[in-house]
Design an enzyme around this catalytic site. Sequence first.
Site, short mmCIF file in Angstrom:
data_model
loop_
_atom_site.label_atom_id
_atom_site.label_comp_id
_atom_site.label_asym_id
_atom_site.label_seq_id
_atom_site.Cartn_x
_atom_site.Cartn_y
_atom_site.Cartn_z
N ASP A 9 0.87 -1.18 0.00
CA ASP A 9 0.00 0.00 0.00
C ASP A 9 0.90 1.23 0.00
O ASP A 9 2.10 1.13 0.29
CB ASP A 9 -0.90 0.00 1.25
CG ASP A 9 -1.75 1.25 1.35
OD1 ASP A 9 -2.28 1.70 0.32
OD2 ASP A 9 -1.89 1.82 2.45
N SER A 10 0.31 2.38 -0.29
CA SER A 10 1.08 3.61 -0.25
C SER A 10 1.52 3.92 1.19
O SER A 10 2.41 4.73 1.39
CB SER A 10 0.21 4.77 -0.77
OG SER A 10 -0.99 4.83 -0.03
N CYS A 72 -4.26 -1.01 -2.18
CA CYS A 72 -4.35 0.44 -2.31
C CYS A 72 -5.24 0.70 -3.52
O CYS A 72 -4.96 0.22 -4.63
CB CYS A 72 -2.96 1.00 -2.54
SG CYS A 72 -2.91 2.75 -2.95
N GLU A 151 -5.54 9.21 9.73
CA GLU A 151 -4.15 9.16 10.23
C GLU A 151 -4.05 9.91 11.57
O GLU A 151 -3.26 9.56 12.43
CB GLU A 151 -3.20 9.81 9.22
CG GLU A 151 -3.18 9.10 7.88
CD GLU A 151 -2.00 8.15 7.71
OE1 GLU A 151 -0.99 8.34 8.38
OE2 GLU A 151 -2.13 7.22 6.89
N CYS A 183 -11.19 3.48 -0.79
CA CYS A 183 -9.86 3.89 -0.28
C CYS A 183 -9.64 3.08 0.98
O CYS A 183 -10.57 2.91 1.78
CB CYS A 183 -9.86 5.39 0.02
SG CYS A 183 -8.37 5.93 0.87
N HIS A 185 -8.29 3.68 3.70
CA HIS A 185 -8.47 4.36 4.99
C HIS A 185 -9.94 4.44 5.42
O HIS A 185 -10.25 4.55 6.59
CB HIS A 185 -7.94 5.80 4.91
CG HIS A 185 -6.45 5.90 4.99
ND1 HIS A 185 -5.63 5.37 4.04
CD2 HIS A 185 -5.65 6.48 5.92
CE1 HIS A 185 -4.37 5.64 4.37
NE2 HIS A 185 -4.36 6.31 5.50
N1 DGL Z 1 -3.98 3.85 0.09
C1 DGL Z 1 -4.60 4.91 -0.65
C2 DGL Z 1 -5.86 4.34 -1.35
O1 DGL Z 1 -6.38 3.32 -0.99
C3 DGL Z 1 -4.97 6.09 0.20
C4 DGL Z 1 -3.79 6.92 0.67
C5 DGL Z 1 -3.03 7.59 -0.46
O2 DGL Z 1 -3.49 8.60 -1.01
O3 DGL Z 1 -1.95 7.11 -0.76
O4 DGL Z 1 -6.32 4.93 -2.30
#
Ligand code: DGL
Length: 266
Positions: A9-10, A72, A151, A183, A185
């Site tokens: 993931d990012s 992600c 976050e 997303c 999050h």
């Molecule tokens: N993990 C990213 C997503 O699911 C969200 C956070 C980001 O912008 O990197 O889209």
Amino acid sequence: MDTPIGVFDSGIGGLTVVKELARCLPNEDIIYFGDTARVPYGTKSPATIIRFSIENVLFLLKFRVKLVVIACNTSSSHALPVLKRDFKIPIVGVINPGAREAARISKSGRVGVIGTNATIQSGSYNCEIKKINPAIKVYSGACPLFVSLVEEGWLNDDVTYTIAGKYLKSLKEKKVDTLILGCTHYPLLKGVIKDIMGDGVTLVDSAKRVTAHVKDVLIQKDLLSENKKKGECRFYVSDEPARFAKIGERFLGQKIRFVKKAGEYV
Ligand code: DGL
């Protein structure tokens, strides 16, 4: 069979996917990579998102992973076709499983999608849903501030309700009966989103849907672990491990024991 599943993931959000994977496939070992030095991906260009995603898979391949889950939405939206073309191992993204679930459960044929700017601009969910059922109307909205709220740990605060109310207003007006949390999050904001959208709207958590798909692929390819003992999760990040461990517990719902900085690779 007995090598780990790779997940990237990012940053930290993909832990919502790890949580589900560990619950559903308890005997599998998991290697997670969170690109915490370069998060967020949601504000970056497609070319950058693709480049980062390729590097993430190359890192995971060092552990001889048998399958990669792109946990992600942003990366899945832009990089999945390239990764599938360039790597031999199975690569699974979160868009198709979420889209299939939404198409299955929507009764009114009006589906909402929320995600990062990059995910919404890609039109990835729209495209997948239309492939399944072209009659479904898809309405989407970017909710970029949700990532920072999560976050920060503001999962239930007044400010979160205010921001969510503003972001979700138009989707409410469109009378969607299903809303994809596009997303990683966003599942942590389920309570607030549910309160605002009301009981008539079903929330689709892509983390939950992707796990079933991973299991199917492992069975199909004869890659399911035959391990009898509980699988291990090991976490690597491109920035400070301590912060990841602290915030990550909220996503994972348990202590993060093994977390290391991923060497010099980025
Ligand atoms: N993990 C990213 C997503 O699911 C969200 C956070 C980001 O912008 O990197 O889209």
